[in-house]
Design an enzyme around this catalytic site. Structure first.
Site, mmCIF file in Angstrom:
data_model
loop_
_atom_site.group_PDB
_atom_site.id
_atom_site.type_symbol
_atom_site.label_atom_id
_atom_site.label_comp_id
_atom_site.label_asym_id
_atom_site.label_seq_id
_atom_site.Cartn_x
_atom_site.Cartn_y
_atom_site.Cartn_z
ATOM 1 N N ALA C 246 -5.530 -1.480 -17.183
ATOM 2 C CA ALA C 246 -6.426 -1.541 -18.343
ATOM 3 C C ALA C 246 -7.883 -1.700 -17.922
ATOM 4 O O ALA C 246 -8.196 -1.788 -16.737
ATOM 5 C CB ALA C 246 -6.002 -2.683 -19.247
ATOM 6 N N HIS C 247 -8.766 -1.780 -18.900
ATOM 7 C CA HIS C 247 -10.208 -1.804 -18.633
ATOM 8 C C HIS C 247 -10.660 -3.067 -17.904
ATOM 9 O O HIS C 247 -10.164 -4.152 -18.144
ATOM 10 C CB HIS C 247 -11.035 -1.605 -19.893
#
Lengths: 354, 354, 354
Positions: C246-247
């Site tokens: 994820a980010h």
């Protein structure tokens, strides 16, 4: 090409930002801002935000030149903008400096578009994208390169479809939808009848998929078409990467499906539901509105609205935490019970003797 | 373009359907049927099916104009067709009205096909598909647009490969196989030797993948090539979306791998095995024939044939259910044992005193 | 086209192999070797390896014509090469006979390359690949067919990018990186602010992704761009298929992320960490260096360096195994405690009576 990031040609002053975002400011209004960042990584000239008063101490260390802070907070080392919802105001500030990359509304000469497709105004279609027969694409929709859109698909306006996405025959997609790279919408549902010799007969997957407005679908996510009717993702629902949505599933409005979630056939998920990463739902299950599901939860039964659940099979999160805490005590418990048994035996012997 | 769905130009009567499917009917044989549906969503003119007598009450509410019902059931409000296996008969009825979308057997002018590739008769190759050197494609196989087929791949007859699929060098695929969008067949297995400084040496993945006849592979599934020999998916096995099959794995005939299942390197899965969603198998494990594995199960050891298992690490499903039921009682059990200890202490004091 | 596999035109003798790999041999040095295999599947003319003395008995059955064995082992039925690390020596031997398939360094005439892109020497770009504006590609890098590289991406030298990969705007990729088919690098992070009516405001994902040198990324893996700064995969880290990063995540050097692992936003994973398949990490968690995480583990809290963990939520692997073993005894424990209670009651009655 649009500007890619943070490359605004000229700075804005704190005063100008306050005016554009319609929020009060305190301190030197002529301070120039050239971009935005997080509290920890900010450099001179950047704008940051403080989500809550309790993090106030982080303001001391930041190198930012201005901060958006909560209405009920105060700070005077750097100029501050005040907001009821600092994160939301920060998002609006970011949009003053940043625009996500999108191609211009042109149809690339290599794109293959069926003569029977209807393409509205200001649509972008990238290199090597394939648009099948009788496809309809609404105005201002952007199709990146290398996208496959099978026949009879209908796509609304202002929708963005990234590279390497496949949209299968007859799927309908609304307005303001974003579909990230590699996602597959409308692949066959997974259904077979098993013969006595274990060989399988494929159940035809004759239905379709409906993606309503403002849905976002993550990279490499797969959403299957229904066997008989339609798999539905309702308005405003956001789906992360690598999520599996099986045939005939329906997800209510404004739900959140985090990365690697899996939802089996014919299950119905309510509105405003939040599913943590890698959680799974069995087939033919109903999840009520506003249910919260912890990461890696396994769900085999219906869940009433507003529940918070965890575990496989799922239980109320409070029970889960209580049981989880008790688990570490089991090995000792077994020993204790063994010792108690010995003591009881001794007591029994003594009583008998007397 | 083939008909997409349910758009049969002319209706069939119940009598005609009974004759075509070779099953008896009762009621008005001239009733016209224009399509098919589920019991709940059926409209006038549609045909439905009842899988079992126990759902008989659902017949009362359906708006369908005819139903396929079990041989041993009766109904007279609407005409009925009788079948030993109503779902199977329904599938055959669906095929009278519906045909899945497939492109015509043409090679698109934009497709890039190596001159050394051998393409048999009646093959479809879609726009922007790339067919490498020495590839062989059997008759009536359909390659959708935007497919990458690396050199020396061999594909049988009547196989369907959807858009955005990648098939790596030297992979062999049988007849009547379906590969859904975004799947990857033959990517490198995940193998490294670790040096003392934690850096890794890649183990060359020199093997290949063999997909036998009648296998179906879901969207965005990944099947790795073997390090030394061959990863094998045997005849009739069905694999759902987002499944991971690691290097040198072998899956027996007619097995079912549901969405997001993961199988680690060199494990062998038997025939007729059913794996629920998100279940995982560690490396070098053997799963016997006809084993059933619950969703999210984690398997680290061999499982004998005909077992039913659940849990991480897995256990017999009966043990799993029994333990799962007992878990909720642990917090109370801890309290009970504490109280019993006090009572024993009191007893011991009394006994001593006497 | 390079040789695909095991198709070396002329054999090597054991003596020649020993010289090329710089290791001692025993037995008939003129024995001809034409390829390599595993101990079980080897045929005449093939070279195998024995990883450890304890597997010595496997040498008896192999049909191989030569074997690489540990320094401290002996064997005389077939010629042997001796090595401190037989698997590593075998890998070097494999490279004498096998070369992975890579296209020649040519730019396919159908590739769409922006005039503002900078392509260095000896780069391969396959059919239908799209290279956006201001992209930079280093020497000897290979882009397979059907790859989408968005504007302003920078890719180093000797990197390999397989078909159907998407690399989003502004992503930076180092040297000697391998990205397998269908992977997505730089898709938007999954971030929203929730309004009171449950509708969501998208948080702009303005950051990027940095993939350092010698990283390998598996098929259909997704790595999101950061909201504000950068998602980082450090040097030498290997990521398997269908992994979700994820980010704003950062993965340290030389870590291993096995198939279907998921890492939530802003979490930091140390150096030399090994994560088993389907394990998940919640957001904002820190994992120390050299931590080992069992398959399907669920992590919600920081983990200190050198830990070995399992379970959801995770615990020390020893506790996990101990608790797991104790679980099967709970149903019996409940019965035992019930019986003890009865015996205590009886004792209490007796004591009272006396």
């Amino acid at each position: 090409m649009n500007k890619l990031a943070k490359d605004r040609p000229q700075p804005l002053t704190v005063k100008e930002i306050a005016r554009l975002l319609n929020c009060p400011f305190e301190g030197e209004g002529n301070t120039e801002i050239v971009g935005f960042s997080s509290l920890e990584k900010a450099k001179k000239g950047e704008l940051v935000f403080l989500s809550h008063r309790k993090y106030h101490h982080h303001l001391e260390k930041t190198k930012a030149s201005a901060a958006i802070i909560p209405q009920d907070d105060k700070y005077d080392r750097i100029p501050v903008l005040k907001s009821e919802n600092p994160h939301l105001t920060f998002i609006k500030a970011v949009e003053l400096f940043y625009e996500p990359y999108l191609p211009s509304p042109e149809i690339h000469p290599t794109a293959q578009i069926s003569p029977s497709a209807k393409i509205e105004k200001d649509v972008a279609i990238g290199a090597f994208s394939y648009i099948g027969e009788e496809v309809e694409i609404g105005a201002k929709t952007i199709i990146f390169p290398l996208v496959a859109i099978y026949p009879k698909v209908k796509i609304g306006q202002n929708t963005v479809i990234h590279s390497c996405v496949s949209i299968r025959e007859g799927v309908r997609i609304g307005n303001d939808v974003i579909i990230h790279n590699g996602a597959v919408i409308g692949s066959d549902g997974f259904g077979y009848l098993r013969n006595k010799d274990d060989s399988q007969v494929k159940i035809p997957q004759t239905g379709t998929v409906l993606i309503e407005d403002k849905v976002e679908i993550g990279a490499n996510t797969a959403i299957d078409r229904a066997a008989l009717d339609v798999t539905i993702i309702r308005k405003g629902t956001k789906i992360d990467n690598l999520v599996q949505v099986a045939h005939s599933v329906e997800i209510g409005e404004n739900s959140i499906l985090t990365g690697q979630v899996g939802i089996s056939g014919s299950s119905k998920v309510g509105k405003g539901v939040i599913m943590g990463g890698q959680a799974g739902i069995a087939d033919h299950v109903k999840i009520g509105d506003k249910v919260m599901i912890a990461a890696q939860t396994g769900i085999m039964k219906d869940i009433p609205a507003n529940s918070i659940v965890a575990g496989t099979p799922h239980m109320d999160i409070k029970d889960f935490m209580r049981i989880r805490a008790s688990l570490t005590r089991i090995p000792e418990l077994i020993k204790t019970v063994k010792k108690l048994k010995v003591r009881i035996e001794e007591l029994e012997k003594k009583i008998k003797r007397e």
